[in-house]
Design an enzyme around this catalytic site. Sequence first.
Site: not given
Ligand code: 13P
Length: 334
Positions: A29, A97, A177, A219, A261, A289
């Site tokens: 990424t 992560k 999340e 999240k 976001s 976040s």
């Molecule tokens: P974005 O705010 O770019 O979506 O990334 C947040 C994120 O940690 C996604 O797992």
Amino acid sequence: MSIDQLAETAQAMVAAGKGIIAIDESTATIKKRFDGVGIECTEENRRAYREMLLTTPKLGDYISGAILYDETLRQSTKDGVPFTKVMMDAGILPGIKVDLGAKPLAGFPGELVTEGLDGLRDRLKEYAKLGAKFAKWRAVITIGEDMPSGTCIEANCHALARYAALCQEAGIVPMVEPEVLMDGSHDIDTCYDITEVTLRSLFGSLYEHNVMLEGTILKASMVISGKDCPEQADVEEVAEMTLRCLKASVPATLPGIVFLSGGQSDEDATAHLNAMNQMGPKPWPLSFSYGRAMQSAALKLWAKDMAGNTKAAQETVYARAKDNGLAALGRWKA
Ligand code: 13P
């Protein structure tokens, strides 16, 4: 680790006026992000870029934690100070992560299930030793024709619950999340329905797996119109529907909710959070976040001259942190 310690960490993550910066992009990424601005994706460039972000002066004014990728958790500044030390000194909790990415769900073309449970107990033990205080696992729910399936939601929520229980066993706060993607032409009502079903399933699974909500952070994705929907809901509607959806599905015991976001513009991500926090009493603090909405502007600047632009890029990071920190209090002005 007692529940009290987990709860204390979780509360610190959503301290008033503070949020999280997500810089946990996998190597694949971050390569995409670097490609977009013409930076070569070498280990040293990744390290230098993350050093720029994490050493932003006074970042801890508005940032309570940062989510790192495995590689970054093990890295140091060019002067040899471990990033985790830089962060703790600045009052920023190290997060990690731990999922291994969303992979095609067999039998359900177009849908994804997040992998990474095998061996997770041992990885978490090591991450705790390296200084991680919280962890993130991202599940991806796609809206499309006949999607998401109940199977996809259930499989992802089951994995999130197993991950969360393992985190708490290791003394690490799980950030769960379940991202409902913005991709597609669906309207905001569809996003509401799918988000509500997903969150109800998630909290059902967390309950079944004895996950202590007091030591867990959600999240969430916002309830928002699909990117290609001809009718785009405005800021007030996104804020109102997101809050309604969360109130209908998230227990009040949870210490806090932070948003991703997800491809929103910097300004939208801030405006939506701000509007929600202006909407009267809610059971939990709502903060951010953000990954892209915290970093995009800084990455563009940094790419132009790297070390030569460190100061300007850090000022941009600080400005984004401040805007979002104010939005977490409902005090941001456009
Ligand atoms: P974005 O705010 O770019 O979506 O990334 C947040 C994120 O940690 C996604 O797992």
